[in-house]
Each structure stands twice: as C-alpha cells, then as structure tokens.
Design an enzyme around this catalytic site. Structure first.
Site, PDB file in Angstrom:
ATOM      1  N   CYS B  97      53.137  -1.324   2.883  1.00 51.81           N
ATOM      2  CA  CYS B  97      54.465  -1.655   3.407  1.00 51.81           C
ATOM      3  C   CYS B  97      55.130  -0.459   4.104  1.00 51.81           C
ATOM      4  O   CYS B  97      54.679  -0.055   5.168  1.00 51.81           O
ATOM      5  CB  CYS B  97      55.319  -2.210   2.265  1.00 51.81           C
ATOM      6  SG  CYS B  97      56.681  -3.234   2.836  1.00 51.81           S
ATOM      7  N   ARG B 132      63.269 -11.967   7.000  1.00 45.00           N
ATOM      8  CA  ARG B 132      62.177 -11.187   6.427  1.00 45.00           C
ATOM      9  C   ARG B 132      60.987 -12.111   6.228  1.00 45.00           C
ATOM     10  O   ARG B 132      61.155 -13.327   6.048  1.00 45.00           O
ATOM     11  CB  ARG B 132      62.600 -10.603   5.072  1.00 45.00           C
ATOM     12  CG  ARG B 132      63.594  -9.476   5.161  1.00 45.00           C
ATOM     13  CD  ARG B 132      63.964  -8.968   3.783  1.00 45.00           C
ATOM     14  NE  ARG B 132      62.899  -8.185   3.166  1.00 45.00           N
ATOM     15  CZ  ARG B 132      62.727  -6.882   3.391  1.00 45.00           C
ATOM     16  NH1 ARG B 132      63.544  -6.237   4.182  1.00 45.00           N
ATOM     17  NH2 ARG B 132      61.749  -6.226   2.800  1.00 45.00           N
ATOM     18  N   HIS B 222      51.945  -6.676  -1.309  1.00 44.71           N
ATOM     19  CA  HIS B 222      52.364  -6.262  -2.649  1.00 44.71           C
ATOM     20  C   HIS B 222      51.553  -7.128  -3.605  1.00 44.71           C
ATOM     21  O   HIS B 222      50.595  -7.759  -3.220  1.00 44.71           O
ATOM     22  CB  HIS B 222      53.862  -6.464  -2.846  1.00 44.71           C
ATOM     23  CG  HIS B 222      54.683  -5.542  -2.011  1.00 44.71           C
ATOM     24  ND1 HIS B 222      54.830  -4.213  -2.308  1.00 44.71           N
ATOM     25  CD2 HIS B 222      55.383  -5.748  -0.880  1.00 44.71           C
ATOM     26  CE1 HIS B 222      55.593  -3.635  -1.388  1.00 44.71           C
ATOM     27  NE2 HIS B 222      55.941  -4.545  -0.512  1.00 44.71           N
TER      28      HIS B 222
END
Lengths: 466, 282
Positions: B97, B132, B222
């Site tokens: 990320c 997002r 993630h």
C-alpha cells in the site's frame, strides 16, 4: 406532523416486536427522518428540560452508558438510553420516539445516547447535548471508519459549534486531549496551540473536564505493537511514554512542543481507587469506563454515596462480560471487536482464570468490518501459552486459525503438540465442542466479533444446542 | 543442514503498520524458524542508519495513515540511495500500500499537489479523491514469468500441492483485502504482480494488481498478504537465502538449499472460503 411520526414510529416498533422481527430499534427513527429530516431537532427543542448525554469512542460506549444510567437512576432521575446497536441518528430518533408521549412530551430528565464514531458530527447538528463524553479512538474497521486522525478531525470541527454544556475527555488518549486543547484554544482565541500546551498549568474551563487513570494502575512499561496515536497530534514528534495503561493510553509527553496529559479531576479518582469495589467490573478498560461515568456524575454535583450506590447496581451489558449458564457449565462472552478490545479481553480473562478455555469467533460482516486484517495486530503471542483449549469458529474461522497457528512455537499441523486446538465452520458445533472441553462448574470464555456475539447469544439463550 | 540466518528488515514498524501488516513479518519469521532458519527482525526507522539497512537480507514495509506517511517520507530521503541499490541488487522485499506507493516516481493528491516519491520503480500514483477502492480481492499470479530474470532452481523443486505452483497449473491465486485511495499506474519497465480476478487492483482501469521488479514486490493487498498466501512468503524467503547463500552463476560448486515443505492446509481452506464467496462456481 411530528405527532403523526411518533404515532407511526410507535406502531412500527410494536408490530415489529409482535412479529419478532428484531427489536425494531432503528426502523421508527429511520422512517421519521425520511419524512422529516429535522425530526430530532424538533422534538429535542420541544423538550428543553430533557438533558442529553452523548458517548462516543471506539471501545466502552455501551458499558459507560449503562454505568451513567445506573448512577442517574440511583440519584432519583428519570433516565432512558438507546439500544447499543442503534447508535446512528436513526437509532437516537427511534429512542426519542419510544420514550415520547403522543403529544411530543418526553417525560424524562436524561437521555443517554451512545453514538457511532462517524455519526457524532451529524448528531451534533441535530441536538444540543448537556454533555459529550469522548472515551478513546483505537484502530477499528478501517474499511468503514477510515483513519483515526480523520475521525478526530471530524470530531474537533463538529465540537467547534460549542453547543454543549460539558465536554468530558480521556486525558490518557493523546487524540482526545488534543481535541480538548483545540476547543479551549479556539475559545481563548490564542491560536497558537504549542504555546498553550507548553505553559505549565493547562488552561481549563470548567466545562471541559478530563478523566484519567492514576499512574499506579498503569502496569505496562512500554508500548506494544499496534499502539495507534503515539506521535504528537500537535507537532508530529514521537511521544515519550512514562507509563502505559494499554495500547496508546498512558502518561505521555512530547519532547518537542511539551504536549502532555492534562490535569485530571483528582479528588474522585483518589477516592475511587482507595477501594477496588468502586470499580464494578473487572478489566482495566472498565476502570476507564467507570472514571468517565463518575466524572459525568460529578459534573452534576452528585454525592459520592449516590454514585457508589449506582455503581453497585451495575451488571455486565449485553455481550460484554455477560455470563450465561448451560447445564452447570458457564459461558462468559467478551465482545472483542478490534485489537485493543481483544487484547483487553484476554488480559481480563487471564486475570480471572490462570489457564482459561477460550472460543474465538471471527465474522467479517458489515457490523464486524469486512477486513479481518486486524487480528494480526492482536498481541496473541503474549497470551497463547496460558490458554488451555482453543476452539475457533466464524465466517473467517481459518483466518483466525492461521493467526493462532503463527502465534505458536510449532505449526498446528503438528497434532501431537497442538491437540488443544479445534476449528469448526459451524458455530453451533463449535460451541458444543467448546462446552465439551470443559468440566462442570468451569467457564468457557467466548471472544466474538459483533455479529458473532449476537449469534452466540442466540444459540445459547435459545438453547438450540441442548 | 547448514545453519542459515536471515536478517529481516521491517521498515518503520511503528509508523507504517496500519491494520495488520505486521502479520507479514510474523509469517516470514515463523516460516523460517519452523525450517530451522534463524531470523533477526531489524527495525528500520528514523534511528537507524544506512549500514543497518544494508545488513538486511529481506525487507518488508506496510501502509500507514497520511500523517504518519509524512514523517516517513522525510526520513526515506536519507535512505533513498541505499534502498535503490538494494532493490537493484535483487534484495527481496515486500512493499504494501503506502510502502508500495513510495517506490514510484510521484504521488499526485486529489488537490493536484504532487509529492515526489523515491523514484526507484517505473510507476506513479494518483488519488482522484473520489471513492476509495475497498473490498476483498483475488488475483492470478505467474511467478515464473514474473521472475524471468532469475529462473530459480527453487521453483522447480517446489512444484507440488503446497509448492509455489499448484501441481498441474502454473498459475497461482492470491487473496487479500484492498483499501486504498491512490491509483497506481505502471510504466513499461515494470510488470504487474498479477491479473485481477475479483476486486479493483492497483487502479480501477487496468485490471492489474501490484508490481514486481527483480525480487521486489509491491501490492495493495492487506489481509495481511502472506498468511493466506504462503507461496509468496516462501518465494521471498527463497530469494533471500539464494542471494545470501546461493552460488554465483560462474561457480560450479552449487550449494544445495532446500526449503522444507510446510503443511499449509489452513491457509488453503482460508483462501477457499473467500474464493467461494467471491467467485461463482469456484
């Protein structure tokens, strides 16, 4: 119009209960707000004598709300609170409808509302609370809430409206303290925050009060992994912690701009800590909840005897250390929904029993957060050797299985060594296995996420497995 | 078996650690230890110098909140040359990320403001400031193609049910969870880590996710990425061992290093549960 909305709301609530479609705790409010978005504003303005208390924070909302409820009841006040899951504006609206007469009269002294982190600004636009309690901010459901600093900023700007009489903040959480400083500084219009923070005596208006744990109760010397707000919210420098309670709660100071814990209201804290019985529930986190509730009670000038009497009546809230008996065995549920609450649950459980039998239930539904990454921030390594039998379930049972596996010295597949670990996709089967692993009179400690907690309760109270 | 030891460098553990990225470190460490490979976790942050960074055999960097990334950005400037040298020199690394974005040329904020990044990889990131990209993600990776530069003997050895490549299939599926505002666009000198089967990926246009350059992997995964995708963890460990203890191409006396196969049945099940939810008829 408002009268009609109340009537419809009450009807919905009644029908929904009758049909057993859940408790009907958000529907009436949702509908009222769709028809009249200013419903909450209107009804609260019509009831100026109703004092509203708002409680926000990642962990401890429900228990703190319950404590305040009991204390105020002990003081002879008429009090109501919203249901713990119904903490958006629609839940508050529903709670107002439920407790209102058809003539829009709310015959109560206090309404206690726990508020979702993201919803606090919206709620503050709709009502003028008597008091706001900000408990803490920990990493929790980043997919839903976003980053901690973002939430703190939203709170800070919403509070600039200054439509409250009391602001009660956790002094041991740097972000909460920063919010307090920021509000007082914009009030005093001095502007420069570092100046205010560095002046030796912290400026304190009577209506901004801080609560915090005495240092002797902070047993952790260093921060553990996953501590969140450990950089100065004022200048960005890394904070120095003299003592840590847990996560990033502790006694901190900034070496650069001198930002540090504000003074807390010492008198009642000293009094409380002289006697452990004044903390009605086990766990350090519940000490914070108690201090928050007591600080609120003090803002009303309640007598110590009254506060103590209220605290004596505290029973664990729904799914928060709640104990259920099944055939001479016990199940105790510790809602564990983020790394800090999971760590604190384990810490508290091990305080109760040296080698407990545990059941972990990990779901990934909307109320739990879709992202289960957080389980890797749990400090499981510190506790794993103390756990006797570990049973694992939930939608993401194998994710939790992996977490447990990697916290151990040897892989789970080494069945000779790790025979105390079991995984089941089916929750009912899991609970049965968990109960089978304990003796009569013993307790199975369940650590579920939010939706898992509801499921576990349903199975246990419905006694489906028997 | 010879005694091996890997120094695992964890870049900014208390700043770049949002939401479970530490799991990657735990997995790397345990998968080494379970095989008798010693490990040392070295924290790389504002208090460490370039020499300590150079001492690492394997690197991992997680994502962070914006405030934290500002602090890290300043410090990374001082470590830029060393990190670049290591990446060019095939030191394996996993960058998640925010950590992934740093490796590119620049990050363009929604306001249009451009923040220069390290410029080690041929890519850049833009944040359009609207939604997002959040949710479960599954991608298909082909490690052999990705690793064209150094086709490894390790890959060949580890074919099998728990190996890098499933038995009758050269492709491999990775699952995780993405949550990012930035969209990363790759240049021509760099390959994506994989093709998106479900989810968004590096940006919501190319259907590609992450990047791979030499032994460096960048990704938005993630989850964290390694526990459920142990093949990737082993790939990194293998690269690190190979670099540290393996022979140079000119040498004939090749050292035999074998990665013991571990039982990854729980990871497989965890992956299956998610894939069944995401993909019909999986």
């Amino acid at each position: 119009m408002t009268i009609l909305l109340i009537l419809i709301g009450k009807l919905i609530s009644f029908v929904s209960k009758l049909l057993n479609k859940g408790s009907g705790s958000t529907w009436p409010g949702e509908l009222a707000l769709i028809i009249n978005p200013k419903f909450v504003k209107k009804i609260t303005l019509k009831n100026p004598n109703l004092k509203i208390i708002l409680i926000a924070g990642t962990n401890g909302k429900t228990t703190t709300s319950l404590m305040i409820y009991e204390i105020l009841k002990a003081a002879g006040y008429k009090v109501f609170r919203n249901e713990s899951g119904a903490n958006l504006l629609n839940g508050i609206a529903s709670s107002l409808i439920k407790n209102s007469s058809l003539s829009e009269k709310i015959n109560y002294d206090f309404g206690i509302f726990e508020v979702d982190e993201n919803n606090l600004p919206l709620v503050l636009e709709n009502l003028n609370p008597y008091a706001i309690l900000l408990l803490n901010l920990f990493r929790d459901q980043l997919d839903r809430y976003g980053e901690l600093n973002g939430i703190a900023k939203k709170w800070e700007s919403a509070l600039q409206k200054d439509n409250f009489e009391h602001l009660i903040l956790n002094a041991d959480d740097p972000l909460m303290t920063y919010i307090g400083y920021s509000i007082s500084s914009s009030r005093t219009k001095r502007g420069d925050l570092s100046k205010i923070a560095s002046s030796h005596s912290v400026p304190r208006k009577d209506d901004i009060t801080y609560f915090g744990l005495p240092e002797n109760l902070m047993t952790q010397k260093t921060l553990i992994h996953g501590a969140d707000s450990i950089y100065c919210p004022n200048c960005g420098e890394k904070l120095i912690y003299k003592k840590v309670a847990y996560s990033h709660l502790g006694k901190y100071n900034c070496p650069k701009c001198k930002f540090k814990n504000p003074l807390v209201q010492k008198d009642e804290i000293l009094r409380l800590t002289q006697d452990d019985k004044n903390f009605p529930l086990p766990g350090l986190y519940n000490k914070y909840n108690t201090l928050a509730a007591v600080t609120l009670a003090k803002s009303l000038d309640l007598k110590d005897e009254v506060i103590e009497k209220g605290l004596e009546n505290i029973k664990p809230a729904f799914g928060r250390q709640e104990k259920i008996e099944i055939d001479a065995k016990f199940v105790q549920i510790f809602l564990s929904k983020n790394p800090t609450s999971f760590n604190q649950s384990l810490e508290t459980i091990i305080g109760i029993e040296k080698n407990p039998n545990v059941l972990f239930v990990l779901n990934d539904r909307i109320p739990d957060g879709r992202d289960v990454s957080w389980i890797w921030d749990i400090d499981l390594e510190s506790y794993i050797d103390k756990l006797k039998n570990i049973t694992i379930s939930g939608d993401r049972c194998y994710d939790m299985g992996l977490r447990v596996n990697y916290s151990m010295e040897f892989p789970i597949s080494n069945s000779k060594i790790n025979q105390n670990i079991q995984m089941f996709e089916d929750l009912q089967e899991t609970i049965k296995a968990g109960l089978d692993s304990i003796e009569s009179g013993e307790t199975l400690y369940v650590l579920p996420t939010y939706s898992a907690m509801l499921e576990v309760r349903k199975i246990l109270t419905g006694k489906k497995i028997l | 078996m010879k005694k091996y030891k890997l120094n695992i460098g964890w870049l900014y553990p208390d700043l770049m650690n949002i939401y479970g990225d530490r799991g990657n470190i735990i997995v790397l460490q345990k998968r080494c230890e379970w095989r008798g490979i010693k490990t040392e976790i070295i924290s790389i942050d504002q208090n460490t110098n370039n020499e300590q960074l150079l001492n690492c055999d394997l690197l991992m960097m997680g994502g962070a909140q914006d405030t934290q990334q500002e602090i890290v950005g300043k410090d990374l400037e001082k470590k830029k040359q060393t990190l670049k040298k290591m990446i060019e020199d095939y030191v394996p690394g996993l960058y998640i990320c925010g950590g992934f974005q740093y490796l590119g040329k620049y990050y363009k904020e929604a306001s249009g403001n451009i923040i220069n990044q390290l410029g080690i990889l041929d890519m850049y990131t833009e944040n359009p400031g609207d939604r997002r990209l959040i949710g479960n993600i599954a991608i298909e990776v082909d490690f052999v193609i990705a690793n064209e530069v150094k086709q490894s003997k390790w890959v060949e050895k580890r074919k099998g049910p728990h190996g890098l490549r499933p038995q009758d299939d050269d492709d491999c599926i990775l699952v995780g969870f993405e949550n990012h505002g930035g969209r990363t666009i790759l240049g021509s000198n760099i390959k994506p880590l994989g093709k998106v089967i479900y989810g968004y990926g590096s940006n919501d246009v190319s259907l590609e996710e992450g990047a791979i350059y030499k032994n460096t992997i960048g990704t938005y995964f993630h989850g964290p990425i390694l526990p459920k995708n142990p093949e990737l963890a082993d790939w990194l460990i293998a690269r690190a061992l190979e670099k540290k203890y393996g022979s140079t191409s000119s040498s004939e006396s090749k050292e035999k290093i074998e990665l013991k196969i571990l039982n990854d049945s729980i990871a497989k099940k965890a992956r299956e549960v998610i894939l069944k939810k995401l993909i019909k008829n999986y």
